[in-house]
Design a protein around this motif. Structure first.
Motif, PDB file in Angstrom:
ATOM      1  N   ARG A 121       1.116  -1.369   0.157  1.00  0.00           N
ATOM      2  CA  ARG A 121       0.165  -0.185  -0.204  1.00  0.00           C
ATOM      3  C   ARG A 121       0.858   0.775   0.445  1.00  0.00           C
ATOM      4  O   ARG A 121       2.001   1.322   0.365  1.00  0.00           O
ATOM      5  CB  ARG A 121      -0.798  -0.319   1.634  1.00  0.00           C
ATOM      6  CG  ARG A 121      -2.140   1.197   1.087  1.00  0.00           C
ATOM      7  CD  ARG A 121      -3.060   1.147   2.291  1.00  0.00           C
ATOM      8  NE  ARG A 121      -3.673  -0.057   2.389  1.00  0.00           N
ATOM      9  CZ  ARG A 121      -4.222  -0.567   1.995  1.00  0.00           C
ATOM     10  NH1 ARG A 121      -5.220   0.434   1.761  1.00  0.00           N
ATOM     11  NH2 ARG A 121      -5.146  -1.625   2.627  1.00  0.00           N
ATOM     12  N   PRO A 123       0.989   5.668  -0.891  1.00  0.00           N
ATOM     13  CA  PRO A 123       0.246   6.860  -0.490  1.00  0.00           C
ATOM     14  C   PRO A 123       0.807   7.784  -2.236  1.00  0.00           C
ATOM     15  O   PRO A 123       0.262   8.120  -3.162  1.00  0.00           O
ATOM     16  CB  PRO A 123       1.313   7.855   0.056  1.00  0.00           C
ATOM     17  CG  PRO A 123       1.447   6.880   1.700  1.00  0.00           C
ATOM     18  CD  PRO A 123       2.031   6.021   0.879  1.00  0.00           C
ATOM     19  N   ALA A 126      -1.077   6.187  -4.529  1.00  0.00           N
ATOM     20  CA  ALA A 126      -2.806   6.376  -4.703  1.00  0.00           C
ATOM     21  C   ALA A 126      -2.956   7.800  -5.350  1.00  0.00           C
ATOM     22  O   ALA A 126      -3.851   8.436  -5.921  1.00  0.00           O
ATOM     23  CB  ALA A 126      -3.160   6.767  -2.888  1.00  0.00           C
ATOM     24  N   ARG A 129      -2.673   7.390  -9.265  1.00  0.00           N
ATOM     25  CA  ARG A 129      -3.791   7.112  -9.601  1.00  0.00           C
ATOM     26  C   ARG A 129      -4.686   8.261  -9.916  1.00  0.00           C
ATOM     27  O   ARG A 129      -6.100   8.981 -10.994  1.00  0.00           O
ATOM     28  CB  ARG A 129      -4.546   5.493  -8.505  1.00  0.00           C
ATOM     29  CG  ARG A 129      -5.947   5.175  -8.851  1.00  0.00           C
ATOM     30  CD  ARG A 129      -6.302   5.237 -10.522  1.00  0.00           C
ATOM     31  NE  ARG A 129      -5.222   3.816 -11.384  1.00  0.00           N
ATOM     32  CZ  ARG A 129      -5.351   3.145 -12.172  1.00  0.00           C
ATOM     33  NH1 ARG A 129      -6.132   3.598 -13.618  1.00  0.00           N
ATOM     34  NH2 ARG A 129      -4.926   1.955 -12.004  1.00  0.00           N
ATOM     35  N   GLY A 191      -4.222   0.640  -7.846  1.00  0.00           N
ATOM     36  CA  GLY A 191      -5.417   1.620  -7.284  1.00  0.00           C
ATOM     37  C   GLY A 191      -6.258   2.813  -6.638  1.00  0.00           C
ATOM     38  O   GLY A 191      -5.036   3.191  -6.119  1.00  0.00           O
ATOM     39  N   SER A 192      -6.763   3.103  -6.912  1.00  0.00           N
ATOM     40  CA  SER A 192      -7.215   5.000  -5.783  1.00  0.00           C
ATOM     41  C   SER A 192      -7.059   4.361  -4.578  1.00  0.00           C
ATOM     42  O   SER A 192      -6.845   5.601  -3.818  1.00  0.00           O
ATOM     43  CB  SER A 192      -8.799   4.688  -6.058  1.00  0.00           C
ATOM     44  OG  SER A 192      -9.615   4.114  -5.379  1.00  0.00           O
ATOM     45  N   ASN A 193      -7.470   3.270  -3.792  1.00  0.00           N
ATOM     46  CA  ASN A 193      -6.685   2.906  -1.963  1.00  0.00           C
ATOM     47  C   ASN A 193      -5.139   2.811  -1.738  1.00  0.00           C
ATOM     48  O   ASN A 193      -4.908   2.461  -1.344  1.00  0.00           O
ATOM     49  CB  ASN A 193      -7.315   2.044  -1.640  1.00  0.00           C
ATOM     50  CG  ASN A 193      -7.135   0.207  -2.876  1.00  0.00           C
ATOM     51  OD1 ASN A 193      -6.302   0.699  -3.428  1.00  0.00           O
ATOM     52  ND2 ASN A 193      -7.621  -0.765  -2.108  1.00  0.00           N
ATOM     53  N   GLY A 194      -4.709   2.897  -3.194  1.00  0.00           N
ATOM     54  CA  GLY A 194      -3.060   2.639  -3.289  1.00  0.00           C
ATOM     55  C   GLY A 194      -2.776   1.763  -2.817  1.00  0.00           C
ATOM     56  O   GLY A 194      -1.240   1.050  -2.766  1.00  0.00           O
ATOM     57  N   LEU A 195      -3.070   0.369  -2.976  1.00  0.00           N
ATOM     58  CA  LEU A 195      -2.599  -0.638  -3.448  1.00  0.00           C
ATOM     59  C   LEU A 195      -2.108  -1.154  -4.398  1.00  0.00           C
ATOM     60  O   LEU A 195      -2.510  -1.353  -6.070  1.00  0.00           O
ATOM     61  CB  LEU A 195      -3.636  -1.790  -2.986  1.00  0.00           C
ATOM     62  CG  LEU A 195      -4.051  -1.900  -1.910  1.00  0.00           C
ATOM     63  CD1 LEU A 195      -5.320  -3.219  -1.520  1.00  0.00           C
ATOM     64  CD2 LEU A 195      -2.933  -2.375  -0.549  1.00  0.00           C
TER      65      LEU A 195
END
Length: 381
Positions: A121, A123, A126, A129, A191-195
């Motif tokens: 994960r 930042p 994210a 993205r 992804g938008s969550n930074g994964l």
């Protein structure tokens, strides 16, 4: 008369004395010539540089007879190792900093190209993205504005200059979108969550796992895992510079691995000598694939019939300051002067002095040199 009898008597005495002296000298003279024959030195011909030995006698004395070879047929014994071929080993780093959320593989696992190795994960992921999403929205708006102005221009409501500006803004927005998407792809498509999923670039076996769940990876330490394809290996040997003249692409390798069987290979590359004066020879195994990291020793036999004549190093002996070899003849071994060249792996190049059809004394040639020197010394006395 008395005087004549005196001289006759004196002459007879002198003759008798000479006869006795000659006989005595003959009896006391050391039997050099006879003992020379009896001792078996009748095989020395110091005048012609010949040591007369039959092949059986030569073998019994420890002298071997060898045929001449060309430089291309020389056998080289080289140390080496089994290494991964170029592109068969990948050290995989995370594309950006972040915290490891999951590790998907363990040591020894087989993976395909594109298989997940770890998820982290980030930042930065994210943010990339979000930038790509914003660039996409801006590009959509710019394209819509261009379509609107084209319609109005066709109806005569806007000028050509206005349409040109709108079209340029649309092209700029599309370029920004391509750049943003490229960054997202380089970061592993987070992804938008930074994964972000870190994937294997090649198929193979996991040979190292450097990341653990919860570990924070930063720019100085992004290592995740290492993957290698055990089927893609090659034999790598270090050769002296002179070996380059005796080797060529396609030559055959016969190698042995400590504690294992033999492995054959074909030379696929010969690098120029490096700063240390070492030529790196790479070969592709043609049989069973040995494990990477194994230590090998190879006998490299270059294609026969090329290059200069080469003989075993101990076949060349120095006679009166001149390099010479002992050529096998019907009457024994005759010393023949030669001009030598380079030495390599226990062999020496013969530049001139031999035609290539001769058979010469190999191991034990020094014995012939010693016998020849002894014969010449005895002949001199």
């Amino acid at each position: 008369m008395t005087s004549q009898r005196y001289w006759l008597t004196t002459g007879a005495a002198v003759v008798a004395a000479l006869g006795v002296g000659f006989g005595t000298a003959h009896l006391l003279r050391p039997p050099a010539a006879d003992s020379h024959v009896e001792a078996g030195h009748e095989d020395i011909d110091p005048e012609g540089g010949v040591v007369a030995l039959t092949p059986d006698q030569a073998a019994a004395a420890g002298v071997s007879i060898v045929a001449l070879q060309r430089g291309g047929g020389a056998e080289l014994k080289l140390p080496g190792r089994v290494a991964f071929a170029p592109g068969a080993e990948a050290s995989v780093d995370a594309p950006l900093a972040g915290a490891v959320a999951r590790v998907h593989v363990g040591l020894g696992d087989r993976v395909a190209a594109g298989s997940p190795l770890a998820t982290l994960r980030s930042p930065d992921g994210a943010a990339s993205r979000a930038e790509a999403d914003a660039a996409s929205a801006q590009a959509d708006a710019a394209r819509a504005a261009e379509r609107r102005d084209r319609t109005l221009f066709a109806q005569g409501w806007v000028s050509q200059a206005r349409l040109d500006v709108t079209a340029a803004e649309a092209r700029r927005a599309e370029a920004d979108l391509r750049a943003a998407r490229a960054r997202v792809g380089a970061y592993g498509s987070p992804g938008s969550n930074g994964l972000t999923v870190v994937r294997s670039p090649i198929a193979g076996v996991v040979t190292r796992v450097s990341a653990a769940p919860g570990q924070v990876l930063h720019e100085e330490a992004l290592q995740v895992a290492a993957v290698s394809d055990p089927r893609r290996v090659e034999l790598v040997f270090e050769a002296p510079p002179a070996a380059a003249a005796l080797l060529s692409i396609g030559d055959t390798l016969e190698s042995s691995i400590a504690g294992a069987g033999a492995v054959s290979g074909v030379v696929v590359a010969i690098a120029p000598a490096n700063e240390a004066g070492v030529v790196i020879v790479r070969a592709r195994p043609t049989g069973a694939v040995p494990p990477a990291g194994s230590v090998v020793s190879a006998r490299i036999t270059a294609s026969a019939g090329r290059g200069a004549i080469v003989v075993p190093l101990d076949a060349v002996q120095t006679l009166e300051g001149v390099p010479s070899v002992f050529v096998a003849e019907a009457g024994g071994f005759r010393a023949r002067p030669v001009v030598t060249g380079r030495t390599l792996a226990g062999r020496i190049e013969i530049v001139s002095g031999l035609t290539g059809s001769e058979r010469i004394a190999g191991a034990g040639a020094f014995l012939l040199k010693a016998e020849l020197a002894k014969g010449e010394a005895e002949h001199g006395h």
